[in-house]
Design a protein around this motif. Structure first.
Motif, PDB file in Angstrom:
ATOM      1  N   ARG A 233       8.284  38.927 -17.581  1.00 48.22           N
ATOM      2  CA  ARG A 233       7.799  37.949 -16.603  1.00 48.22           C
ATOM      3  C   ARG A 233       8.663  36.692 -16.606  1.00 48.22           C
ATOM      4  NH1 ARG A 233       2.436  35.445 -18.445  1.00 48.22           N
ATOM      5  NH2 ARG A 233       3.970  34.493 -19.845  1.00 48.22           N
ATOM      6  N   ASP A 234       8.993  36.191 -17.807  1.00 47.06           N
ATOM      7  CA  ASP A 234       9.837  34.998 -17.892  1.00 47.06           C
ATOM      8  C   ASP A 234      11.254  35.288 -17.426  1.00 47.06           C
ATOM      9  OD1 ASP A 234       7.737  33.503 -18.847  1.00 47.06           O
ATOM     10  OD2 ASP A 234       8.252  33.772 -20.954  1.00 47.06           O
ATOM     11  N   ALA A 235      11.726  36.513 -17.704  1.00 48.19           N
ATOM     12  CA  ALA A 235      13.074  36.881 -17.259  1.00 48.19           C
ATOM     13  C   ALA A 235      13.154  36.901 -15.737  1.00 48.19           C
ATOM     14  CB  ALA A 235      13.455  38.250 -17.831  1.00 48.19           C
ATOM     15  N   LYS A 236      12.118  37.407 -15.094  1.00 43.75           N
ATOM     16  CA  LYS A 236      12.094  37.399 -13.625  1.00 43.75           C
ATOM     17  C   LYS A 236      12.053  35.970 -13.095  1.00 43.75           C
ATOM     18  CE  LYS A 236       9.839  41.898 -12.938  1.00 43.75           C
ATOM     19  NZ  LYS A 236       8.622  42.586 -12.436  1.00 43.75           N
ATOM     20  N   ARG A 237      11.254  35.131 -13.753  1.00 49.98           N
ATOM     21  CA  ARG A 237      11.162  33.734 -13.327  1.00 49.98           C
ATOM     22  C   ARG A 237      12.507  33.030 -13.464  1.00 49.98           C
ATOM     23  NH1 ARG A 237       7.185  30.470 -16.712  1.00 49.98           N
ATOM     24  NH2 ARG A 237       8.807  28.950 -17.133  1.00 49.98           N
ATOM     25  N   LEU A 238      13.220  33.345 -14.549  1.00 47.50           N
ATOM     26  CA  LEU A 238      14.532  32.731 -14.771  1.00 47.50           C
ATOM     27  C   LEU A 238      15.514  33.157 -13.691  1.00 47.50           C
ATOM     28  CD1 LEU A 238      16.381  31.036 -16.597  1.00 47.50           C
ATOM     29  CD2 LEU A 238      16.856  33.113 -17.920  1.00 47.50           C
ATOM     30  N   LEU A 239      15.466  34.435 -13.322  1.00 46.13           N
ATOM     31  CA  LEU A 239      16.390  34.921 -12.296  1.00 46.13           C
ATOM     32  C   LEU A 239      16.066  34.318 -10.926  1.00 46.13           C
ATOM     33  CD1 LEU A 239      18.803  36.766 -12.466  1.00 46.13           C
ATOM     34  CD2 LEU A 239      17.373  38.653 -11.670  1.00 46.13           C
ATOM     35  N   GLU A 240      14.778  34.091 -10.676  1.00 44.08           N
ATOM     36  CA  GLU A 240      14.390  33.441  -9.423  1.00 44.08           C
ATOM     37  C   GLU A 240      14.901  32.005  -9.354  1.00 44.08           C
ATOM     38  OE1 GLU A 240      10.215  33.909  -9.529  1.00 44.08           O
ATOM     39  OE2 GLU A 240      10.248  36.020  -8.877  1.00 44.08           O
ATOM     40  N   GLU A 241      15.053  31.365 -10.507  1.00 43.88           N
ATOM     41  CA  GLU A 241      15.574  29.999 -10.549  1.00 43.88           C
ATOM     42  C   GLU A 241      17.013  29.930 -10.036  1.00 43.88           C
ATOM     43  OE1 GLU A 241      14.507  26.899 -11.257  1.00 43.88           O
ATOM     44  OE2 GLU A 241      12.488  27.720 -11.186  1.00 43.88           O
ATOM     45  N   LYS A 242      17.706  31.072 -10.115  1.00 45.25           N
ATOM     46  CA  LYS A 242      19.083  31.101  -9.624  1.00 45.25           C
ATOM     47  C   LYS A 242      19.115  30.831  -8.125  1.00 45.25           C
ATOM     48  CE  LYS A 242      23.255  33.893 -10.201  1.00 45.25           C
ATOM     49  NZ  LYS A 242      23.795  35.159 -10.728  1.00 45.25           N
ATOM     50  N   ALA A 243      18.157  31.434  -7.405  1.00 49.16           N
ATOM     51  CA  ALA A 243      18.080  31.214  -5.958  1.00 49.16           C
ATOM     52  C   ALA A 243      17.685  29.778  -5.648  1.00 49.16           C
ATOM     53  CB  ALA A 243      17.080  32.196  -5.341  1.00 49.16           C
ATOM     54  N   HIS A 244      16.697  29.262  -6.364  1.00 48.81           N
ATOM     55  CA  HIS A 244      16.239  27.898  -6.106  1.00 48.81           C
ATOM     56  C   HIS A 244      17.349  26.886  -6.389  1.00 48.81           C
ATOM     57  CE1 HIS A 244      11.951  29.535  -7.080  1.00 48.81           C
ATOM     58  NE2 HIS A 244      12.320  29.813  -5.842  1.00 48.81           N
ATOM     59  N   PHE A 245      18.087  27.118  -7.456  1.00 42.56           N
ATOM     60  CA  PHE A 245      19.143  26.180  -7.824  1.00 42.56           C
ATOM     61  C   PHE A 245      20.261  26.196  -6.789  1.00 42.56           C
ATOM     62  CE2 PHE A 245      22.234  23.963 -10.359  1.00 42.56           C
ATOM     63  CZ  PHE A 245      21.481  23.200 -11.230  1.00 42.56           C
ATOM     64  N   ARG A 246      20.578  27.384  -6.273  1.00 42.71           N
ATOM     65  CA  ARG A 246      21.639  27.451  -5.266  1.00 42.71           C
ATOM     66  C   ARG A 246      21.201  26.773  -3.973  1.00 42.71           C
ATOM     67  NH1 ARG A 246      25.004  32.707  -3.186  1.00 42.71           N
ATOM     68  NH2 ARG A 246      23.625  32.705  -1.380  1.00 42.71           N
TER      69      ARG A 246
END
Length: 554
Positions: free
Chosen positions: A469-482
């Protein structure tokens, strides 16, 4: 000459067989051995039992000593409790010598055949590791048979018989020779089995054989001392205390050796059995006699080998325990702890970026840039440590963790390099030219920086716990940061159109800075990939991400 060569080959096969069994059992049981030892320190009797069980499995009291010594060095257990475990560990190896002394000639081909079939058919699974253990057991029994066959012609040679007759009946010399052989073979079990086989073949007299067995026990203690020679004082406590017991026991055994020999000859008519049961009796006697002295010896050793002062540089590698390399699961844990230490240094560098920008602090910037050398040093140390872990003793899960640690440390090392360049750019393009970001631009940089720190902490949590769950959340942060990077870059362009002086002066630095922060975030988010791949969620996540933001790359 050919008979001597056959004997040497058979001895080498015996040593290799014990190595295969040890590494195979470590791969099968792995973390469970560490857990059993950790739970055994409640009382001395439980420690002795745990030492017997674990050492019977891994076929090496030296390996057990090094594992428990690492616990002592980390203050996870007292020297007193650890000494009780080691008394049991020595009994465990002597029990295995008794087992291998039985007539297992019929079992050798069966073990090798079944072991090879299982290993080849299920090579990358737990069953394959069990097959490896079966092969090792078969090689041990086969090697003992080969030793018997190779020594028979040697015994019948007149020159050899004359040499044996000329040997002095000196117990001290036998002890020294037995210890030297054990150190060279790195296995007291293999040497005791060899001594018993040679004695049953008539190459050695029973008196010489018993003296060599005492030396083999001393040799196992010497091996632990040599392995911890360069370790911290608190790590060396257990090998030193264990060696005290062995020396004291050997001195007592030498005094009663004639009586022990007579008793063995009365109870056991077979010479081979006399040797291995003497080995067992010696270690049982040590456990019974000295279990009550573990507290006294433990406290004495603690006083002799005091811990060093705490003036060691805290930024240097501190969790890469070389003693843990004998237990791959423990070594993997040590490497993971050091990887988190490396991430802590990276976080220190990252936190310093905003103070340098706000205060134009050249001294702080210089200190932070030097930390990149520490990050690189930790990366090299972790990588070298991981290469020393025996891959053949790693389970499938431990192999995956090994890869995760390598990936994590590479990302941390690259983040450190980026931060060093960012700080250098800030010095050259802002501090030394006395320039400032606009108020809006500075707010955007601070916001990106806060998100970056939060993502780094999340990434460290993902690496430590492996929650999908945290790994998915971290990967989603990549989109938000971009998305933020694109938004803030567009805002900066708008300020340039409005002829904001501060934005014009720092335009190049501003755009490079938010781009570098995005690159750092990409490395942080990469921590999630191995976790999601192991869970089978990576492909689905990538598809969803590409639908949302086209994040196949950075």
């Amino acid at each position: 000459m050919i008979h001597l060569l056959n004997l040497l080959a058979a001895i080498a096969l015996l040593v290799w067989g014990t190595h295969i069994v040890r590494t195979g059992m470590l791969r099968v049981l792995g973390e469970n051995l560490r857990r059993v030892l950790a739970l055994s320190f409640g009382n001395r009797l439980r420690g002795v039992v745990a030492g017997i069980g674990v050492t019977s499995i891994v076929q090496s009291s030296t390996a057990t000593c090094l594992i428990v010594a690492s616990f002592v060095g980390k203050n996870l257990v007292t020297t007193t409790a650890a000494l009780a475990v080691m008394l049991g560990a020595d009994v465990g190896t002597s029990l295995m010598a008794v087992v291998f002394s039985l007539d297992l000639s019929w079992l050798s081909p069966l073990l090798i055949f079944v072991g090879v079939v299982v290993f080849i058919s299920r090579q990358n699974s737990g069953a394959g590791a069990i097959g490896r253990v079966l092969i090792g057991l078969g090689l041990i029994t086969l090697a003992l048979q080969l030793i018997v066959g190779a020594t028979r012609p040697l015994v019948e040679a007149p020159a050899v018989r004359g040499l044996l007759v000329a040997l002095p009946n000196e117990v001290a010399l036998d002890v020294v020779v037995g210890a030297a052989l054990t150190v060279m073979a790195y296995s007291s079990l293999a040497i005791v089995l060899l001594i018993a086989t040679l004695a049953s073949s008539g190459v050695l007299t029973i008196d010489v054989a018993l003296g060599l067995v005492l030396g083999a026990n001393i040799g196992s203690g010497i091996l632990a001392l040599l392995a911890t020679a360069n370790a911290a004082p608190e790590v060396r406590r257990l090998p030193v205390g264990n060696m005290i017991f062995k020396i004291a026991g050997t001195l007592l055994a030498v005094m009663v050796l004639p009586q022990a020999r007579s008793l063995l000859q009365q109870l056991l008519p077979v010479v081979h059995q006399q040797v291995v049961f003497f080995h067992l009796g010696f270690n049982l006697a040590l456990a019974i006699l000295f279990i009550g002295f573990t507290g006294l010896v433990g406290r004495s050793v603690d006083r002799w080998l005091r811990a060093r002062g705490s003036n060691v540089d805290s930024l240097r590698p501190r969790h890469l325990d070389p003693l843990a390399l004998t237990m791959p699961s423990l070594a993997i844990s040590c490497a993971a702890r050091e990887a988190l230490h490396q991430a802590d240094v990276v976080e220190t560098m990252m936190r310093g970026i905003i103070p340098v920008i706000r205060n134009n602090d050249l001294q702080l910037s210089s200190q932070l840039r030097k930390l990149d050398d520490t990050v690189d040093e930790l990366y090299s140390a972790i990588k070298f440590y991981l290469t020393q872990i025996s891959g053949e003793a790693l389970s499938e899960e431990e192999s995956r963790r090994w890869t995760d640690i390598v990936s994590f440390t590479i990302n941390m090392e690259q983040i450190g390099d980026i931060i060093e360049r960012v700080l250098q750019d800030i010095e050259d393009k802002k501090v030394r030219k006395n320039r400032s970001f606009s108020e809006a631009g500075m707010a955007e940089i601070c916001h990106l920086h806060e998100r970056l720190l939060a993502n780094l902490r999340l990434g460290m949590s993902v690496f430590l716990d492996g929650h999908v769950r945290d790994a998915k959340r971290l990967l989603e942060e990549k989109a938000h940061f971009r998305d933020l990077e694109h938004e803030y870059a567009a805002n900066h362009i708008s300020r340039l159109r409005d002829n904001t002086a501060q934005s014009i002066e720092t335009s190049s630095l501003h755009l490079d800075l938010i781009s570098d922060l995005k690159r750092i975030n990409s490395h942080i988010c990469s921590i999630a990939y191995p976790i999601l791949e192991s869970a089978g969620a990576l492909t689905k996540t990538r598809i969803r991400q590409s639908q949302l933001a086209g994040l196949g790359g950075e």
